[in-house]
Design an enzyme around this catalytic site. Structure first.
Site, mmCIF file in Angstrom:
data_model
loop_
_atom_site.group_PDB
_atom_site.id
_atom_site.type_symbol
_atom_site.label_atom_id
_atom_site.label_comp_id
_atom_site.label_asym_id
_atom_site.label_seq_id
_atom_site.Cartn_x
_atom_site.Cartn_y
_atom_site.Cartn_z
ATOM 1 N N GLY A 15 -8.435 4.886 12.398
ATOM 2 C CA GLY A 15 -7.698 5.038 13.644
ATOM 3 C C GLY A 15 -8.414 5.860 14.690
ATOM 4 O O GLY A 15 -8.427 5.517 15.880
ATOM 5 N N ASN B 48 0.868 -1.172 0.000
ATOM 6 C CA ASN B 48 0.000 0.000 0.000
ATOM 7 C C ASN B 48 0.905 1.222 0.000
ATOM 8 O O ASN B 48 1.350 1.684 1.053
ATOM 9 C CB ASN B 48 -0.889 -0.042 1.253
ATOM 10 C CG ASN B 48 -1.909 1.075 1.304
ATOM 11 O OD1 ASN B 48 -1.784 2.078 0.611
ATOM 12 N ND2 ASN B 48 -2.901 0.918 2.147
ATOM 13 N N GLU C 182 -7.830 -2.752 5.113
ATOM 14 C CA GLU C 182 -7.680 -2.657 3.664
ATOM 15 C C GLU C 182 -6.810 -3.781 3.116
ATOM 16 O O GLU C 182 -7.065 -4.296 2.016
ATOM 17 C CB GLU C 182 -7.063 -1.302 3.301
ATOM 18 C CG GLU C 182 -7.954 -0.115 3.599
ATOM 19 C CD GLU C 182 -7.241 1.201 3.416
ATOM 20 O OE1 GLU C 182 -7.843 2.132 2.848
ATOM 21 O OE2 GLU C 182 -6.072 1.315 3.848
ATOM 22 N N HIS D 272 -10.974 6.077 -0.270
ATOM 23 C CA HIS D 272 -11.128 5.131 0.851
ATOM 24 C C HIS D 272 -12.041 3.961 0.475
ATOM 25 O O HIS D 272 -12.611 3.297 1.337
ATOM 26 C CB HIS D 272 -11.681 5.822 2.108
ATOM 27 C CG HIS D 272 -10.683 6.669 2.814
ATOM 28 N ND1 HIS D 272 -11.048 7.794 3.527
ATOM 29 C CD2 HIS D 272 -9.333 6.570 2.939
ATOM 30 C CE1 HIS D 272 -9.976 8.360 4.045
ATOM 31 N NE2 HIS D 272 -8.911 7.633 3.695
ATOM 32 N N ARG E 28 -4.682 17.909 5.735
ATOM 33 C CA ARG E 28 -5.390 18.373 4.540
ATOM 34 C C ARG E 28 -6.522 19.318 4.928
ATOM 35 O O ARG E 28 -7.157 19.162 5.967
ATOM 36 C CB ARG E 28 -5.960 17.196 3.750
ATOM 37 C CG ARG E 28 -4.930 16.187 3.304
ATOM 38 C CD ARG E 28 -5.602 14.983 2.677
ATOM 39 N NE ARG E 28 -4.685 13.851 2.539
ATOM 40 C CZ ARG E 28 -5.062 12.597 2.399
ATOM 41 N NH1 ARG E 28 -6.364 12.298 2.359
ATOM 42 N NH2 ARG E 28 -4.183 11.632 2.297
ATOM 43 N N ARG F 71 -2.725 -1.319 -3.544
ATOM 44 C CA ARG F 71 -3.747 -0.276 -3.433
ATOM 45 C C ARG F 71 -3.323 0.885 -4.315
ATOM 46 O O ARG F 71 -2.263 1.462 -4.130
ATOM 47 C CB ARG F 71 -3.887 0.202 -1.995
ATOM 48 C CG ARG F 71 -4.770 1.446 -1.838
ATOM 49 C CD ARG F 71 -4.885 1.861 -0.382
ATOM 50 N NE ARG F 71 -5.560 3.132 -0.227
ATOM 51 C CZ ARG F 71 -4.948 4.293 0.013
ATOM 52 N NH1 ARG F 71 -3.621 4.333 0.107
ATOM 53 N NH2 ARG F 71 -5.638 5.402 0.151
#
Length: 382
Positions: free
Chosen positions: A299, A8, A350, A149, A210, A61
């Site tokens: 998380g 990933n 994931e 996501h 972000r 990914r």
């Protein structure tokens, strides 16, 4: 033993996981390395330690699949050439991801590789949800809302089916993937009808570094007043803003919660984050025409009872009511027994989702017990 490797690649680090192949995947190793250019060395160490065993498939990914790649796919030279043309859509992630695909192909030629696109889960967004209000010529160039996501949401939907049944999972569900990158997805009848992230993963909720959604006039103002170029603006939006920018100290919500009593800026950053998640839950519920199930993951969503409580405190008007003790304990169901909306905590994974996809697409599932023959793996990957 046959193994599946999952990598990933992000813009600044690479997560990896190794699983023993089979109907019930068994985790062998998992970790993260800083610096996308160090991934090849880590993979070499895994092989030298025997952690990869008989490598039968590698899953990647890929953050962006563009308008055409709406499902996982075996990596082929044609796919790689197509993805090279998409770098302009995702210059932050795609170059590192494609570099890792090339490194794996050179190290293990003939081993199938599978690309899993984070945008694929949102492929059926209705036109009103995916269309940006810009001149049509840009829409024709693929500038639209994609959502991200998606691999996490695919895993969470499958888990919701497993723990609650298909009838619940196909109701009106909001998945909240809350972490350093945060987003929501509104899912009805197993299909995503809206999501918070848009053309890039920088949109929607405020995140660790972000901005989330931002008045474009702010960017125009900064371009004029500070003379920022595209690279500097990208750094500002993606790496210097969000919780880090608001607090001036940290992008880690755990640190901000610890410091909020003594640091007004930390307190404000936490308050803005919880407010925005709460506001966007309301927007996603409107897109669904109501709400039956709210799922916290990621998380923050999995590990912060305090943040979950602050988010849900203003949502009682449409049926969200937490059970204090269950929420504090991080129980699978944290809503009150009498609340109309069931609130759940489901850890996401994931890497497991990608490994499952690798087995499905590359014939990497071991044969039935008692046989020694493997399925034909003669397809030539990139």
């Amino acid at each position: 033993m046959p193994h599946v490797l999952v990598v990933n690649a992000g813009s600044s680090n690479v997560k990896f996981a190794v699983f023993r192949a089979g109907a019930a995947l068994q985790e062998v190793a998992r970790g993260k390395v800083e610096g996308a250019d160090s991934a090849a060395a880590v993979l070499e160490q895994l092989e030298e330690r025997g952690a990869l065993g008989d490598l039968v498939g590698v899953g990647h990914r890929l953050v962006h699949g563009g308008p055409r790649h709406t499902a996982p796919a075996l990596v082929t030279p044609e796919l790689v050439r197509d993805l090279e043309e998409l770098k302009a859509l995702d210059p932050t992630h795609l170059p590192a991801e494609l570099g890792l695909i090339d490194a794996v192909a050179k190290r293990w030629p003939g081993v199938p590789q599978v690309a899993c696109f984070d945008t694929a889960f949102h492929r059926d967004l209705p036109a009103v949800a995916r269309t940006l209000p810009i001149p049509r010529r840009y829409l024709d160039q693929g500038v639209r809302r994609y959502g991200f996501h998606g691999i996490s949401y695919e895993y969470l939907l499958a888990e919701l089916v497993r723990v609650a049944g298909a009838e619940v999972a196909h109701g009106r569900v909001i998945f909240a993937h809350l972490g350093s990158g945060s987003s929501l997805a509104a899912v009805r009848n197993g299909t995503c009808v809206d999501t918070t992230m848009g053309f890039t993963p920088a949109g929607g909720l405020v995140m660790g570094t972000r901005t989330g959604d931002l008045d474009p006039g702010v960017l125009v103002h900064l371009l004029r007043s500070e003379g920022l170029n595209a690279e500097r603006l990208d750094t500002l939006v993606n790496r210097e803003s969000g919780l880090r920018g608001l607090s001036g100290t940290s992008s880690d919500l755990r640190e901000l919660l610890t410091n909020e009593a003594a640091d007004p800026r930390a307190a404000e950053a936490v308050a803005v984050y919880c407010y925005q998640v709460r506001k966007w839950i309301g927007a996603m519920a409107a897109a669904l025409g109501g709400l039956d199930t709210l799922v916290f993951s990621g998380g923050i969503g999995e590990n912060s009872p305090d943040v979950r409580a602050r988010i849900c405190a203003g949502l009682s008007f449409f049926g969200v009511q937490l059970a204090t003790e269950a929420n504090a304990a991080g129980a699978p169901i944290i809503s009150s027994d009498i609340a109309p909306v069931v609130v759940r905590v489901i850890p996401t994974d994931e890497e497991v989702m990608i490994a499952r996809t690798v087995q499905r697409l590359s014939n990497a599932t071991p044969p039935d017990e008692g046989t020694r023959e493997w399925p034909n793996r003669s397809r030539t990957p990139c």
